[in-house]
Scaffold this motif. Structure first.
Motif, PDB file in Angstrom:
ATOM      1  N   ALA A  18      -5.119  -8.688   3.992  1.00  0.00           N
ATOM      2  CA  ALA A  18      -3.714  -8.436   3.662  1.00  0.00           C
ATOM      3  C   ALA A  18      -3.476  -6.959   3.396  1.00  0.00           C
ATOM      4  CB  ALA A  18      -3.310  -9.270   2.443  1.00  0.00           C
ATOM      5  N   ALA A  19      -4.402  -6.310   2.690  1.00  0.00           N
ATOM      6  CA  ALA A  19      -4.240  -4.882   2.396  1.00  0.00           C
ATOM      7  C   ALA A  19      -4.315  -4.042   3.669  1.00  0.00           C
ATOM      8  CB  ALA A  19      -5.311  -4.435   1.399  1.00  0.00           C
TER       9      ALA A  19
ATOM     10  N   VAL B  18       0.850  -1.189   0.000  1.00  0.00           N
ATOM     11  CA  VAL B  18       0.000   0.000   0.000  1.00  0.00           C
ATOM     12  C   VAL B  18       0.882   1.235   0.000  1.00  0.00           C
ATOM     13  CG1 VAL B  18      -1.817   1.260   1.208  1.00  0.00           C
ATOM     14  CG2 VAL B  18      -1.793  -1.242   1.262  1.00  0.00           C
ATOM     15  N   ASP B  19       0.623   2.128  -0.955  1.00  0.00           N
ATOM     16  CA  ASP B  19       1.353   3.390  -1.054  1.00  0.00           C
ATOM     17  C   ASP B  19       0.341   4.491  -1.343  1.00  0.00           C
ATOM     18  OD1 ASP B  19       3.082   5.475  -1.396  1.00  0.00           O
ATOM     19  OD2 ASP B  19       4.058   4.692  -3.198  1.00  0.00           O
TER      20      ASP B  19
ATOM     21  N   GLY C 192      -1.427  -0.988   7.838  1.00  0.00           N
ATOM     22  CA  GLY C 192      -1.111  -0.799   9.245  1.00  0.00           C
ATOM     23  C   GLY C 192       0.360  -0.986   9.554  1.00  0.00           C
ATOM     24  N   ALA C 193       1.023  -1.886   8.805  1.00  0.00           N
ATOM     25  CA  ALA C 193       2.436  -2.159   9.046  1.00  0.00           C
ATOM     26  C   ALA C 193       3.343  -1.161   8.343  1.00  0.00           C
ATOM     27  CB  ALA C 193       2.773  -3.568   8.584  1.00  0.00           C
ATOM     28  N   GLY C 194       2.819  -0.458   7.343  1.00  0.00           N
ATOM     29  CA  GLY C 194       3.631   0.504   6.605  1.00  0.00           C
ATOM     30  C   GLY C 194       4.675  -0.134   5.716  1.00  0.00           C
TER      31      GLY C 194
ATOM     32  N   PRO D 253      -9.755   4.834  -4.423  1.00  0.00           N
ATOM     33  CA  PRO D 253     -10.460   4.674  -5.698  1.00  0.00           C
ATOM     34  C   PRO D 253     -10.213   3.284  -6.291  1.00  0.00           C
ATOM     35  CG  PRO D 253      -9.200   6.723  -5.663  1.00  0.00           C
ATOM     36  CD  PRO D 253      -8.767   5.927  -4.471  1.00  0.00           C
ATOM     37  N   MET D 254     -11.203   2.775  -7.014  1.00  0.00           N
ATOM     38  CA  MET D 254     -11.043   1.473  -7.664  1.00  0.00           C
ATOM     39  C   MET D 254      -9.829   1.450  -8.576  1.00  0.00           C
ATOM     40  SD  MET D 254     -12.899  -1.409  -7.679  1.00  0.00           S
ATOM     41  CE  MET D 254     -13.124  -1.832  -9.400  1.00  0.00           C
ATOM     42  N   ASP D 255      -9.593   2.551  -9.278  1.00  0.00           N
ATOM     43  CA  ASP D 255      -8.461   2.598 -10.200  1.00  0.00           C
ATOM     44  C   ASP D 255      -7.131   2.440  -9.473  1.00  0.00           C
ATOM     45  OD1 ASP D 255     -10.198   2.930 -12.263  1.00  0.00           O
ATOM     46  OD2 ASP D 255      -9.882   5.082 -12.494  1.00  0.00           O
ATOM     47  N   GLY D 256      -7.138   2.659  -8.172  1.00  0.00           N
ATOM     48  CA  GLY D 256      -5.905   2.549  -7.413  1.00  0.00           C
ATOM     49  C   GLY D 256      -5.606   1.136  -6.935  1.00  0.00           C
TER      50      GLY D 256
END
Length: 755
Positions: free
Chosen positions: A436-437, A381-382, A442-444, A409-412
């Motif tokens: 997982a996401a 995740v970014d 949360g874990a960065g 957004p869905m596109d993301g």
């Protein structure tokens, strides 16, 4: 197979930026198949490189069913390619690959008020829905029905422009050229695809495409077991040497690992844990909490699992799933509940108002998927970009679920589709990817989440339990004159549809369990000619979330009907085969399957002490039909249920790949053995009684019987055989055990596990 503009995807300038899908009106999509250096994309389905390699896009998840060989084989046959130069790549989520036949089959889930407008296999409304919603789902054996025509059309168009390019060089009519083994040929001249592809990419194909006269087909007699193959599985070499990459094999820079503890099944919430104890575990990084679960992140999975054990998460628990409560609700519904009539033939009320000659009660336990690979997903995740590596049978639904959970957004949301190590419909659910996401955010850092087997059973969605009563009236000669099936079970498909299509949570979807649900009752109308018949569904809320499992309601229906037919034959003093054949005059294809299986197995009449049992079934999906007859030899010994031999004959229409069809039926039969012997659980205080794979009674290699599979040649549309073996094995084994002298069993599994 008929090709029209409505049914195929046509390239815009064949290598242009758009592809068109024709339905109620033309639809255009960005080209979903990007071409790399030295490659040229031909529609949404294939690319040809200047090295001669043909790359075929496969939009469905490979979960052992061989779809990453079947669609490439369709393309290679139509194109005239060399199988040694065929490659495969997963297709991105796109409406260009929409599964219209499955959308049609599930029309009551997304068009509940007027489902009849879209329930035909060739429904234009279903096709539009599949395109608009990017409904690219792998389920119910619809892959060939959904994609074969479009893949053939793309290959036919590519073959045509390759022939045009060669014809220009030779100054001949392109229609006089043919494609064979990766070459365009004309008399004694030939040019490879690699030599022609750049020129061909600039040409315009015929509209509509001109396919070969014969669709891809292999005859069973040409490919007996062990024979050399024209199209060996493309995924087999890497699976044999261990290089095949599953979701759990993904590795990213700075990636951590996560384990998870779910709340018990019910209305539960996380209320506390011991964070200090978790921090004492070497390799531990952090805990990520959610109302329904707690995850630990560490430098390796075992450290994460140990940290969770040390943290001892505590949950507030109410309304827990419990075997006693489930059984009570099912039993009450069966005896007193209001029923929906699924089917009615003749005048069943008059015939069944008097005393029945025979009544049988059945108990079906919640069945588990028991896939070799537990739910696994990797996420990065970014900001508003979320990348997911996971196996998914419904990739667009997964993207929507992740986007909603992380409020991006869905596109993301970018999904990198992975194969599944056995799904059996478990990966229609996206909860593991969402978790997982959330943990990665949360874990960065990138995180790979893998459920333990215990947590897979806690968080899994079993096939629904059920209670049923079958009642019959018979003529003096024992022949069946009136039959009633009354089945109490949740509206499991309504519940599933609420989660998949409406984004409902598991608790919210439980509100649909007591609704009318014809989809949950598919297969319960017997194939036999019965003068008077009624089939009733009593929907009931049991507060246990349920979901699809290989065969779905067909597995329940086959067990009920085929074991009951054996009982009726026995009461009439009739031989089970002839008893069935007397009611199959309208379905000679199924009768042929049953007779041939009996001949191959040297059927001895199924008399007491012989240990032979039979069953047959006809299954319909997306307007296509598959049939199977099975003879089982089984007995009980000191180790429990032993199956010595299974002999099956199937009629599945035109077969694209005989070896894969045989594998699917063989694998399905073994899966069905598992359902007969176990693969089930009960629940106590919200937790499953069986938490380990070894507790499920699944067949080991030493338990696997001799299996013989034969096919009946047919030119009907192909039917996916993956579920036929799974649904037919339990009743045939049950009937075999009864003929071996065991007590007649009316529970599934036959061991009574999970009841």
């Amino acid at each position: 197979m008929r090709f029209t503009r409505r049914g195929v995807l046509i390239g815009a300038g064949i290598t242009g930026g758009l592809v068109a899908a024709w339905t109620l009106a033309p639809r255009r999509f960005l080209t979903p198949l990007p071409a790399g250096e030295g490659e040229f994309a031909f529609d949404a389905w294939l690319k040809i490189g200047t090295d001669g390699v043909v790359s075929v896009a496969v939009p469905d998840v490979e979960m052992g069913q061989g779809i990453t060989t079947l669609i490439p084989q369709v393309v290679a046959t139509e194109l005239g390619a060399d199988w040694r130069q065929i490659a495969v790549e997963p297709a991105p989520v796109s409406g260009a690959y929409g599964n219209a036949p499955l959308a049609s089959a599930w029309s009551s889930l997304w068009l509940p008020l007027v489902a009849g407008l879209a329930d035909e296999p060739d429904s234009l409304l279903a096709r539009r829905y599949a395109q608009n919603e990017a409904f690219v789902a792998t389920a119910e054996g619809t892959s060939l029905a959904a994609h074969e025509a479009a893949a053939r059309a793309a290959a036919a168009s590519a073959r045509a422009v390759l022939a045009m390019a060669a014809a220009e060089r030779w100054d001949v009519a392109w229609e006089e050229c043919d494609a064979q083994q990766g070459f365009i040929v004309h008399d004694k001249r030939r040019l490879s695809f690699a030599e022609l592809v750049a020129e061909a990419a600039e040409l315009t194909p015929p509209d509509p495409p001109l396919p070969r006269a014969q669709p891809p087909q292999e005859r069973a007699a040409q490919f007996p077991a062990g024979a050399p193959l024209l199209a060996p599985r493309l995924d087999l070499p890497s699976k044999v040497d261990g290089t095949y990459t599953f979701a759990g094999d993904v590795r990213l820079p700075d990636m951590a690992y996560a384990a998870i503890r779910h709340a018990p099944v019910g209305d539960c919430a996380l209320v506390g844990f011991d964070g200090e104890a978790a921090r004492g575990v070497p390799g531990f990084l952090r805990l990520v909490e959610n109302p329904g679960w707690l995850a630990a992140v560490a430098t390796n999975w075992w450290a994460a699992e140990r940290a969770l054990k040390a943290a001892m998460p505590r949950f507030r628990v109410t309304a827990l799933a419990d075997r006693g409560k489930i059984a009570e609700r099912l039993e009450t519904a069966l005896r007193k509940g209001k029923a929906d009539r699924v089917a009615e033939v003749g005048d069943p009320d008059a015939w069944l108002s008097e005393k029945f000659e025979h009544v049988a009660r059945y108990n079906i336990a919640p069945a588990l998927h028991a896939g070799l690979e537990t739910a696994s997903a990797t996420a990065r995740v970014d900001g508003n970009k979320v990348e997911i590596w996971a196996a998914s049978q419904a990739p667009q639904a997964l993207r929507q679920a992740v986007a909603g959970a992380l409020d991006v957004p869905m596109d993301g949301v970018v999904l990198y589709p992975m194969p599944a190590g056995g799904s059996f419909d478990a990966r229609l659910d996206a909860e593991h990817a969402v978790q997982a996401a959330l943990v990665a955010r949360g874990a960065g850092r990138p995180v790979q989440l893998i459920r333990s087997r215990w947590q897979e059973h806690v968080a899994g969605l079993p096939r629904t339990p059920a209670r049923a009563v079958l009642a019959a009236r018979t003529a003096p000669d024992g022949s069946l004159t009136a039959l009633k099936l009354r089945i109490a079970m949740p509206a499991t498909m309504r519940e599933f549809g609420a989660r998949l299509l409406d984004g409902a949570s598991r608790r919210e979807a439980l509100d649909r369990q007591d609704e009318s649900d014809a989809l949950a009752m598919r297969g319960t109308v017997p194939v036999y000619q019965v003068p008077h018949l009624v089939v009733e569904h009593v929907p009931v809320r049991i507060d246990l979330p349920t979901g699809p499992l290989r065969g779905n309601s067909h597995g329940i229906a086959a067990f009920l009907i085929e074991t009951f037919m054996d009982e009726l034959a026995g009461r009439a003093g009739r031989e089970p085969l002839s008893y069935r054949m007397a009611m199959l005059g309208h379905d000679l294809r199924l009768a042929n399957c049953l007779q041939r299986a009996a001949s191959l197995a040297e059927w001895n009449g199924g008399a007491m002490g012989t240990g032979q049992g039979l069953a047959c079934y006809r299954m319909e999906t997306a307007g296509r039909e598959g049939r199977i007859g099975l003879i089982a030899s089984a007995r009980r010994d000191e180790r429990g249920i032993r199956v010595d031999k299974l002999t099956a004959v199937a009629d599945i229409g035109r077969i694209v790949n005989v070896d894969i069809a045989r594998q699917q039926i063989e694998g399905g039969l073994i899966f069905g053995m598992g359902l007969a012997r176990g693969a089930a659980t009960s629940f106590k205080d919200g937790l499953p009684a069986n938490g380990r794979l070894g507790m499920l009674g699944l067949p080991m290699l030493s338990d696997c019987p001799e299996i013989e599979v034969d096919f009946i040649d047919s030119d009907a549309d192909p039917f996916d055989p993956g579920e036929l073996g799974a649904i037919i094995a339990p009743p045939a084994i049950a009937n075999a055990l009864a003929s071996a002298g065991s007590e007649r069993l009316r529970t599934l599994p036959l061991t009574g596990a999970g009841q």
